[in-house]
Enzyme design. Structure first.
Site, mmCIF file in Angstrom:
data_model
loop_
_atom_site.group_PDB
_atom_site.id
_atom_site.type_symbol
_atom_site.label_atom_id
_atom_site.label_comp_id
_atom_site.label_asym_id
_atom_site.label_seq_id
_atom_site.Cartn_x
_atom_site.Cartn_y
_atom_site.Cartn_z
ATOM 1 N N HIS A 9 46.172 12.568 -13.288
ATOM 2 C CA HIS A 9 45.049 12.192 -12.425
ATOM 3 C C HIS A 9 45.266 12.364 -10.932
ATOM 4 O O HIS A 9 46.014 11.687 -10.343
ATOM 5 C CB HIS A 9 44.917 10.576 -12.472
ATOM 6 C CG HIS A 9 44.461 9.993 -13.961
ATOM 7 N ND1 HIS A 9 43.302 9.344 -14.169
ATOM 8 C CD2 HIS A 9 45.252 10.032 -14.807
ATOM 9 C CE1 HIS A 9 43.215 9.195 -15.170
ATOM 10 N NE2 HIS A 9 44.461 9.277 -15.862
ATOM 11 N N GLU A 37 43.473 12.322 -8.268
ATOM 12 C CA GLU A 37 43.000 11.323 -7.450
ATOM 13 C C GLU A 37 43.838 10.285 -6.912
ATOM 14 O O GLU A 37 43.642 9.835 -5.959
ATOM 15 C CB GLU A 37 41.707 10.628 -8.005
ATOM 16 C CG GLU A 37 41.983 9.863 -9.173
ATOM 17 C CD GLU A 37 41.871 10.532 -10.593
ATOM 18 O OE1 GLU A 37 41.903 11.876 -10.791
ATOM 19 O OE2 GLU A 37 41.991 9.854 -11.524
ATOM 20 N N CYS A 44 41.846 13.800 -17.369
ATOM 21 C CA CYS A 44 42.421 13.048 -18.302
ATOM 22 C C CYS A 44 41.524 12.844 -19.761
ATOM 23 O O CYS A 44 41.301 13.948 -20.312
ATOM 24 C CB CYS A 44 42.824 11.614 -17.929
ATOM 25 S SG CYS A 44 44.123 10.952 -19.083
HETATM 26 N N1 GLN Z 1 42.138 7.717 -23.880
HETATM 27 C C1 GLN Z 1 42.861 9.073 -23.679
HETATM 28 C C2 GLN Z 1 44.467 8.966 -23.909
HETATM 29 O O1 GLN Z 1 45.045 7.706 -23.928
HETATM 30 C C3 GLN Z 1 42.498 9.221 -22.078
HETATM 31 C C4 GLN Z 1 43.363 8.387 -21.161
HETATM 32 C C5 GLN Z 1 42.625 8.610 -19.666
HETATM 33 O O2 GLN Z 1 41.491 9.122 -19.506
HETATM 34 N N2 GLN Z 1 43.428 7.821 -18.814
HETATM 35 O O3 GLN Z 1 45.088 9.857 -23.776
#
Ligand code: GLN
Length: 540
Positions: A515, A517, A387
C-alpha cells in the site's frame, strides 16, 4: 530545550466523536515542529480491541499500517502526513492493550498481595506507556489525543491518567486542548455554544481545566460565542479558537496559526518562540485548492459508504494531484452495485480518466470489481490496483487472457481449479486473526525498465507497507508472464510485489501488493500515485 523536560499536550473532545481532534492534534504538531521542536503523537483509543486490525472498516474507517506493522487508528495517518514522521505501533494505545498488560502482570505476581484496581494500576500502566514512547523516541513534545468524547465510560481512566500527569510532570510541562462542536441551528442560523460549555463542565468535573478550546463549527466563531465560551470555561478569550469548515483539512494549521494558537501553546509550555515557517505548506494548500485541471477518478471498492475506509488513498491522490496541478474528482463505485446489476460498468466508466481498484477482503463485491477491471483493461483506461486490487487484476488476467477460465483466489473460492491467488505459505499455520497478516514495511525489488522502476527514480529496492494474507500463487507466474503480464517487483522471498502491462498493451496498468499510500506525504507524494494521475491526465 535547555533542561530537557518532555512537554505533553493532551487533546480531548466534546459533544460528538469525529469532531476533528485528529486534525487538531496533527496541526498542533505541525506548528510546533515548524518552530523547531521534535514532536511525536500518540492516539489513545478507549475501545477494548487490542488494535484496529479486527474492526470492520464501516465502523472504524481505515486501518492505518505503520512501518513496524502496527494495525492502527486512522488518526496516525494524519499525524504521519502532517508531521512527516514515521510512527510505530506503540503510538496507538487502546484499553485492550492496557488491560491485557495489567492482567498479565497480575498473573505473573507483579502486584502480589494487592487488590488490582483502575486507580492506580490501570492509570499507572497508561502513564508509563505514554512516557515510555516519549522517552524512547526522544521527542521534545508528545501530543496525546484521547479518542471518543469526554463523559464516555471507557475514556475515564485515560482522562484520569492525563490529569495525574499534569500534576506529576508539573503544569508548565502539560497543556490541555479541548475540541468541541458548536452547531448552527438550521431554523434560526444561530451558533449554539451550550454543547461546548457542557463538555467543558464534564471535563472540569474530572479535574481537567483546558488551556485552550478549539471550537468546531460550520462558520467562523462569532465574537459573542467566543466570549460566552471563554466566560463559562474560565479562559481568556484569546484561548478560544475557531475551527470552522474549510475546503481542505490541510488549511487547519494555517487557520490556527492566524489566531495565534501556537503562541499560546508556546507561552504556557515555556517554549522559546520561533515563527513557524509555513511557506511550503501554504504553497501545497494553494495547489490543493486551485488545480489547473480536474479529472474524474473511479474509486472501485466495497466500503464506499464510509469513505474514511480509504483515507490514505484519498489523501495520496490529493498529494499527487497537488504536485501535478490536478484535482482528482473521486467517483465512488460500490462493487456490489456492479455485481447485482444496479449500475452499468460502461455507463459509469466511460466518463472517468482512470480508476483505482481499492483494497479489501472477502467475496462480496469481488466479481463486480473483476468485471470493472476487464472493462478498464480492454478499453485502455489507466488503472491502479492496491493489494486486493492487484489480486483481482491477476484473476481477471488469468481468466480472460491466460485462458484459465475459473481462476480465482482461495479467499473467494477455496475449491477453484486455478488458485492463482492463494494463502501466503507463512499464513497456512496461522489460526488467530489479530495482528497475524503479513504486515508493515518490506522491501520491493524493482525490475529495471518497468514503469514502477522508472516511477521510483530507477531505485532497485524500495520499501512499502503491507497488510495481506494472500499472494499471487508462484505456480501460475510463468503462465501469466507468457501471456503478457509483467511482474515488475519481487519480495525477498520471490513473491510477486507488483504487476503491470507493457506500454504497448496499455497506457497505465499497474498494481502493487503493498500500500504505497501509507507513505505518501503532502510534500512527498507517492511515486505510484503520481504515475497513475499523470497517465490519467494523459500527461505522459
Ligand atoms: N484480502 C487480501 C489479502 O488478505 C487483500 C488485503 C488487502 O487488500 N489489504 O491478501
Amino acid at each position: 530545550m535547555g533542561n530537557r523536560k518532555i512537554k505533553y499536550i493532551f487533546v480531548t473532545g466534546g459533544v460528538l466523536s469525529s469532531v476533528g481532534k485528529g486534525i487538531v492534534t496533527a496541526s498542533t504538531g505541525l506548528l510546533l515542529k515548524l518552530m523547531g521542536y521534535s514532536v511525536g503523537a500518540i492516539k489513545i483509543d478507549p475501545y477494548i480491541n487490542v488494535d484496529a486490525g479486527t474492526m470492520n472498516p464501516f465502523m472504524h474507517g481505515e486501518v492505518f499500517v505503520t512501518e513496524d506493522g502496527g494495525e492502527t487508528d486512522l488518526d496516525l495517518g494524519h499525524y504521519e502526513r502532517f508531521l512527516d514522521v514515521n510512527l510505530s505501533k506503540k503510538h496507538n494505545i487502546t484499553t485492550g492493550q492496557i488491560y491485557k498488560t495489567v492482567i498479565d502482570k497480575e498473573r505473573r505476581g507483579n502486584y502480589l498481595g494487592q487488590t488490582v484496581q483502575v486507580i492506580p494500576h490501570v492509570t499507572n500502566e497508561i502513564k508509563s506507556r505514554i512516557r515510555e514512547v516519549a522517552i524512547e523516541t526522544g521527542v521534545d513534545i508528545m501530543l496525546v489525543e484521547i479518542g471518543g468524547t469526554v463523559g464516555d465510560i471507557e475514556g475515564l481512566p485515560f482522562l484520569e491518567a492525563a490529569r495525574q500527569m499534569m500534576i506529576e510532570e508539573r503544569p508548565e510541562n502539560t497543556f490541555f486542548v479541548h475540541v468541541a462542536l458548536a452547531p448552527i441551528l438550521s431554523a434560526t442560523g444561530e451558533q449554539k455554544t451550550k454543547p461546548v460549555q457542557h463538555s467543558v463542565y464534564e471535563l472540569r468535573r474530572i479535574g481537567i481545566l483546558p488551556n485552550a478550546i478549539i471550537v468546531r463549527t460550520p462558520r467562523p466563531l462569532e465574537e459573542e460565542a467566543r466570549r460566552k465560551i471563554a466566560l463559562y470555561s474560565s479562559l481568556s478569550e484569546n484561548a478560544v479558537f475557531s475551527n470552522h469548515d474549510l475546503e481542505t483539512i490541510y488549511e487547519v494549521p494555517l487557520l490556527l496559526k492566524k489566531q495565534g494558537y501556537h503562541i499560546l501553546v508556546a507561552k504556557k509550555l515555556d517554549l522559546a518562540y520561533k515563527e513557524p515557517e509555513l511557506n511550503e505548506w501554504e504553497d501545497f494548500v494553494k495547489k490543493v485548492k486551485n488545480p489547473k485541471m480536474k479529472i474524474n477518478i473511479a474509486m472501485i471498492g466495497k466500503y464506499t459508504r464510509l469513505k474514511d475506509s480509504y483515507m490514505s488513498i484519498i489523501e495520496a491522490l490529493k498529494h499527487a494531484g497537488a504536485y501535478l496541478g490536478i484535482g482528482p474528482n473521486m467517483i465512488w463505485i460500490e462493487a456490489t452495485d456492479i455485481e447485482e446489476g444496479r449500475i452499468d460498468i460502461k455507463d459509469i466508466l466511460s466518463n472517468v480518466s482512470g480508476a483505482i481498484i481499492l483494497p479489501g477482503f472477502g467475496k462480496r463485491g469481488a466479481e463486480g470489481k473483476i468485471s470493472a477491471i476487464r472493462y478498464l483493461r480492454e478499453n485502455n483506461i489507466p488503472v491502479l490496483g492496491i493489494c486486493y486490487g492487484l489480486q483481482l487484476m491477476v484473476i481477471e488476467f488469468a481468466r480472460n487472457v491466460s485462458n484459465l477460465k475459473e481462476a480465482n483466489s482461495t479467499e473467494i473460492n477455496p475449491t477453484t481449479p486455478y488458485p492463482v491467488i492463494d494463502l501466503l505459505p507463512e499464513q497456512k499455520t496461522v489460526r488467530t486473526l489479530g495482528g497475524t497478516m503479513r504486515l508493515g514495511a518490506r522491501p520491493l525489488h524493482l525490475v529495471p525498465g518497468t514503469t514502477i522502476y522508472k516511477l521510483y527514480g530507477k531505485a532497485r529496492v524500495i520499501y512499502e507497507r503491507h497488510r495481506h494474507r494472500y499472494e499471487v500463487n508462484p505456480r501460475y507466474v510463468d503462465r501469466l508472464v507468457e501471456n503478457g503480464l509483467v511482474v515488475s517487483a519481487w519480495s525477498n522471498e520471490g513473491l510477486v510485489e507488483a504487476i503491470e502491462l507493457l506500454p504497448k498493451d496499455h497506457t497505465f496498468y499497474l498494481a502493487t501488493q503493498a500500500h504505497p499510500e501509507f507513505k505518501s506525504r503532502p510534500l512527498q507524494p507517492s511515486p505510484v500515485y503520481i504515475g497513475f494521475l499523470k497517465a490519467a491526465a494523459s500527461l505522459f
